[in-house]
Design an enzyme around this catalytic site. Sequence first.
Site, PDB file in Angstrom:
ATOM      1  N   ASP A  59       3.770   9.465  -1.029  1.00 16.86           N
ATOM      2  CA  ASP A  59       2.512   8.839  -0.823  1.00 16.86           C
ATOM      3  C   ASP A  59       2.222   7.656  -1.650  1.00 16.86           C
ATOM      4  O   ASP A  59       2.290   7.721  -2.824  1.00 16.86           O
ATOM      5  CB  ASP A  59       1.250   9.703  -0.763  1.00 16.86           C
ATOM      6  CG  ASP A  59       0.301   9.179   0.311  1.00 16.86           C
ATOM      7  OD1 ASP A  59       0.138   8.240   0.649  1.00 16.86           O
ATOM      8  OD2 ASP A  59      -0.460  10.197   0.829  1.00 16.86           O
ATOM      9  N   HIS A  99       0.876  -1.136  -0.084  1.00 17.46           N
ATOM     10  CA  HIS A  99       0.019  -0.049   0.049  1.00 17.46           C
ATOM     11  C   HIS A  99       0.939   1.245   0.044  1.00 17.46           C
ATOM     12  O   HIS A  99       0.282   2.425  -0.332  1.00 17.46           O
ATOM     13  CB  HIS A  99      -1.024   0.147   1.270  1.00 17.46           C
ATOM     14  CG  HIS A  99      -2.051  -0.984   0.809  1.00 17.46           C
ATOM     15  ND1 HIS A  99      -3.451  -0.712   0.693  1.00 17.46           N
ATOM     16  CD2 HIS A  99      -2.072  -2.448   1.315  1.00 17.46           C
ATOM     17  CE1 HIS A  99      -4.113  -1.711   0.862  1.00 17.46           C
ATOM     18  NE2 HIS A  99      -3.420  -2.716   0.914  1.00 17.46           N
TER      19      HIS A  99
END
Length: 469
Positions: A365, A157
């Site tokens: 991110d 992730h």
Amino acid sequence: MSRLVVVSNRIADPRKTAAGGLAVALGEVLNNSGGVWFGWSGKLVDQYPGDGPQVQVHQAGPVKLATVDLDQADYQSYYVGYSNGVLWPVFHYRLDLADFDAGYIEGYRRVNQMFARKLLPLLRPDDIIWVQDYHLIPLAAELRALGCQQRIGYFLHIPLPPPLILAAIPGHDWLMKGLCSYDLVGFQAEADHEHFCRYIEAEAHAQNLGEGRWRVFNRTVHAGAFPIGIDVKEFQALTDGEEAREMYQRMKREYSRRKLLVGVDRLDYSKGLPQRMRAFRELLAKHPETRKSATLIQIASPSREDVSAYTDILHELESLCGSINGNYGELDWMPVRYMHRTVARGRLPGLYRASRVALVTPLRDGMNLVAKEFIAAQDPEDPGVLVLSRFAGAAEQLKEALLVNPYDTEGTAAAIHLALQMPLEERRERHAALLATIRQYDVHWWCDTILHLLGQAEAEETGTPWLRL
Ligand code: ADQ
């Protein structure tokens, strides 16, 4: 039909809406196959019972939720130490924040071995196992060492950094060999996938078999980018719900004379919060008219407060917000409303919809789901504008956002100014394109694509049918 077994550090009860889009999407697939979700219970014990950690199983509809507690020592080394004190900073390109010396890797390995031992007796021969995130990179290797033959997929992730940054981790070869023990490895963005390919070619002489398949460490691994999405329909329904509508109306009333800018993040150094504040301060300094027209609401939810880098960022952010309000505030207006808390999921869409601009400006991110939620919550007739860091995985997909370099204070301030002034027609056009993208690549697309590929590989090998979704 194969049964799905999801393994992640923490698990969520998919029947609770507070669990969020990912849990709901995984829950749907788990429901359909009568699957198992295995992970840490979130509970800590002083020490394990004499015969070691025990698995607790709860039935949530057709889904089995299987959890184990962690003792203090494992929590400190596996979770706080290695996962969040080594892997999180390094994978977000912050070698300076990584604590390599404390021997945390032993605890990380121990907990992954324990997870493998506890999971093994719950497995059936035709299960498909899907492991989530950086806490559990070595899990497939540990399962294989115990004789597990099932198909195992993995999804990271967070970003995967370039090979030279990865190579700074003592034991990186062990970690990356572990990653190659999966049958399918999924990344958020093409950039991450490319870093993986470059690493295994350079460090492990991997042979490219084409179509995302590699021969490496005497096995075949399939790798690709599968950007995670949100459940757009569910989020739009939440936007129409009572809580969100109330929030929207309250915001509109309170800030009727100003345009709202919104930031919603976990309080994490990867999210670029101080840089965002400096860009906002630059906007107020350079464009004095914005002092009469803009207010920034920044919500930063408490996160990992037992890791020291997180308390540093908290103090930096508080001091920046204080100085902006001190320098630019007036008796009837404060430029920044900063809140160190979590907003209830049902109210979040109302806040997004009341905002003219969202500031999603991480320094790095994996994806960033706030960007996608903001788009989903907008009124298509009068939508807000997304200012998005080029270093968020989401920037590969969301090209119609205003892309910024968060390290460039002046450039980011200029983009925020542009966003505040953007004419309606342009806002609509950009929003329509962004909405089409997040609809096409929603969380169901993400789940289906990965599980289809995992099931397909099984069908090729055994002739059994694909996992039905
Ligand atoms: P996170 O780093 O937690 O997740 P993100 O994707 O931005 O980051 O947020 C996840 C969820 O948390 C969103 O649904 C968001 O609404 C919610 N959230 C964040 N701050 C909140 C707040 N203050 N109040 C209420 N809700 C808040 C990791 C990776 C990301 C990746 C996700 C999913 O770091 O890059 O997108 O996993 O793969």
